[in-house]
Design a protein around this motif. Structure first.
Motif, PDB file in Angstrom:
ATOM      1  N   GLN A 165       9.714  -3.010   4.350  1.00  0.00           N
ATOM      2  CA  GLN A 165       8.600  -3.912   4.052  1.00  0.00           C
ATOM      3  C   GLN A 165       8.269  -3.861   2.559  1.00  0.00           C
ATOM      4  O   GLN A 165       7.995  -4.885   1.933  1.00  0.00           O
ATOM      5  N   CYS A 166       8.281  -2.650   1.981  1.00  0.00           N
ATOM      6  CA  CYS A 166       7.973  -2.509   0.558  1.00  0.00           C
ATOM      7  C   CYS A 166       8.965  -3.300  -0.291  1.00  0.00           C
ATOM      8  O   CYS A 166       8.575  -4.009  -1.229  1.00  0.00           O
ATOM      9  N   TYR A 167      10.237  -3.171   0.027  1.00  0.00           N
ATOM     10  CA  TYR A 167      11.279  -3.867  -0.728  1.00  0.00           C
ATOM     11  C   TYR A 167      11.094  -5.381  -0.618  1.00  0.00           C
ATOM     12  O   TYR A 167      11.091  -6.103  -1.619  1.00  0.00           O
ATOM     13  N   GLU A 168      10.940  -5.854   0.601  1.00  0.00           N
ATOM     14  CA  GLU A 168      10.822  -7.300   0.821  1.00  0.00           C
ATOM     15  C   GLU A 168       9.556  -7.861   0.183  1.00  0.00           C
ATOM     16  O   GLU A 168       9.572  -8.958  -0.398  1.00  0.00           O
ATOM     17  N   SER A 169       8.447  -7.116   0.277  1.00  0.00           N
ATOM     18  CA  SER A 169       7.199  -7.618  -0.301  1.00  0.00           C
ATOM     19  C   SER A 169       7.259  -7.620  -1.827  1.00  0.00           C
ATOM     20  O   SER A 169       6.689  -8.505  -2.478  1.00  0.00           O
ATOM     21  N   PHE A 170       7.968  -6.649  -2.416  1.00  0.00           N
ATOM     22  CA  PHE A 170       8.125  -6.616  -3.872  1.00  0.00           C
ATOM     23  C   PHE A 170       8.874  -7.858  -4.349  1.00  0.00           C
ATOM     24  O   PHE A 170       8.455  -8.527  -5.303  1.00  0.00           O
ATOM     25  N   VAL A 171       9.969  -8.174  -3.687  1.00  0.00           N
ATOM     26  CA  VAL A 171      10.759  -9.344  -4.068  1.00  0.00           C
ATOM     27  C   VAL A 171       9.963 -10.624  -3.834  1.00  0.00           C
ATOM     28  O   VAL A 171       9.949 -11.538  -4.672  1.00  0.00           O
ATOM     29  N   THR A 211       0.817  -1.223   0.000  1.00  0.00           N
ATOM     30  CA  THR A 211       0.000   0.000   0.000  1.00  0.00           C
ATOM     31  C   THR A 211       0.847   1.268   0.000  1.00  0.00           C
ATOM     32  O   THR A 211       0.495   2.274   0.603  1.00  0.00           O
ATOM     33  N   VAL A 212       1.965   1.238  -0.696  1.00  0.00           N
ATOM     34  CA  VAL A 212       2.873   2.384  -0.699  1.00  0.00           C
ATOM     35  C   VAL A 212       2.251   3.622  -1.327  1.00  0.00           C
ATOM     36  O   VAL A 212       2.589   4.745  -0.973  1.00  0.00           O
ATOM     37  N   SER A 267       5.545   9.571   5.565  1.00  0.00           N
ATOM     38  CA  SER A 267       6.109   9.265   6.881  1.00  0.00           C
ATOM     39  C   SER A 267       5.664   7.910   7.408  1.00  0.00           C
ATOM     40  O   SER A 267       6.263   7.369   8.329  1.00  0.00           O
ATOM     41  N   GLU A 268       4.600   7.356   6.809  1.00  0.00           N
ATOM     42  CA  GLU A 268       4.047   6.091   7.277  1.00  0.00           C
ATOM     43  C   GLU A 268       4.551   4.891   6.481  1.00  0.00           C
ATOM     44  O   GLU A 268       4.272   3.753   6.828  1.00  0.00           O
ATOM     45  N   VAL A 269       5.275   5.137   5.402  1.00  0.00           N
ATOM     46  CA  VAL A 269       5.717   4.048   4.531  1.00  0.00           C
ATOM     47  C   VAL A 269       6.899   3.308   5.160  1.00  0.00           C
ATOM     48  O   VAL A 269       7.906   3.912   5.531  1.00  0.00           O
TER      49      VAL A 269
END
Length: 297
Positions: free
Chosen positions: A276-282, A263-264, A270-272
């Motif tokens: 987590q974004c990197y790991e979930s993308f991979v 949900t980026v 400030s909430e991102v």
């Protein structure tokens, strides 16, 4: 996934969901063993709005990393822009895109057909067609393919609306997004309008599809509510069924993941949680590779 199979499928991704910087985006693709990028946001700015110096830095970085930019995910006619907006703003985006795409050897630009007006109100179809026709003409003169995405724009109202645009806008092709139909009503039906069926939409437009975006989600509980995004094959986007048909028909274009699971794009900066974004993308990329493997067994 084997190198031979990877080459056949040409997997790509909107790696701005993994990180803001081009370096992080490149790292995410390399973690997957991929060498194609669907370019969209760099440091929070769309690639056609970067300064010349920033764009040159991005271009140098992807070239040095051996990354091919297969698509510009432009904001041209996007769901966030009204059909009443100043068309000169759109033409400015087009004119900035063209030399940058030529610099990178990118052949496909993603466009949309401007935001949907409230259903039941005037949709200004003639103006949408006029604008898209001019956009396609300018890109075509530069040897670039314009591909319309089925998102929250006029063409996203239904497959019939998409095909109407293709018929009226000469030379325009399509990008099909597996998840976008799931959270939109099928406006080709009378009330009560059902949620769109992802496979039925795909089946209606597949002959014109030159690029694919993969995301998956569940129908929202009601109109105006954000859908719950899932990993591929876990939602109602019928991703596996679509991939089986797509590959069975000999599709050889790129397939770009657009996870949204972190949900980026729907959180304050400030909430991102960028880790987590990197790991979930991979993780998402590997899950999609696994799904593709099942499709060809």
């Amino acid at each position: 996934m084997s190198e031979e199979r990877m080459k056949r499928y040409q997997l790509s991704g909107f790696a701005d969901e993994a990180g803001r910087s081009i370096e992080t985006q490149i790292n995410a693709l390399k973690a997957l063993g991929w060498c194609q990028l669907s370019a969209r946001g760099i440091d929070g700015t769309n690639i056609h709005d970067l300064s010349e110096d920033d764009f040159e830095r991005v271009a140098s970085a992807v070239e040095e990393a051996g990354i091919e930019v297969v698509e510009f995910g432009s904001l041209i006619g996007s769901w966030s822009k009204s059909i009443h907006s100043d068309f000169d703003l759109t033409l400015g985006e087009v004119e900035r895109c063209i030399p940058r795409m030529q610099r990178l050897g990118t052949k496909i630009v993603r466009v949309m057909s401007y935001a949907q007006e409230p259903w039941g109100e005037e949709q200004y179809v003639a103006e949408r067609v006029r604008r898209l026709s001019e956009v396609v003409s300018r890109f075509s003169d530069a040897g670039i393919t314009v591909a319309h995405e089925n998102c929250m724009n006029y063409g996203g109202f239904s497959s019939a609306h998409t095909l109407e645009l293709v018929e009226k806008v000469e030379g325009m092709k399509l990008i099909f997004d597996t998840g976008n139909p799931v959270f939109q009503r099928d406006r080709s039906h009378s009330d009560p309008q059902p949620w769109q069926d992802a496979y039925a939409f795909y089946e209606a437009v597949r002959e014109l599809v030159v690029h694919v975006h993969v995301k998956d989600c569940l129908n929202p509980v009601r109109d105006g509510v954000e859908p719950e995004y899932t990993f591929p094959g876990e939602g109602q986007g019928q991703v596996e069924r679509i991939m089986k048909d797509l590959l069975g028909r000999g599709y050889s274009g790129s397939i770009a993941i657009e996870p949204h699971v972190a949900t980026v794009f729907h959180a304050q900066e400030s909430e991102v949680d960028w880790r987590q974004c990197y790991e979930s993308f991979v993780h998402y990329g590997r899950a999609f590779e696994s799904l593709l493997g099942d499709c060809v067994k």
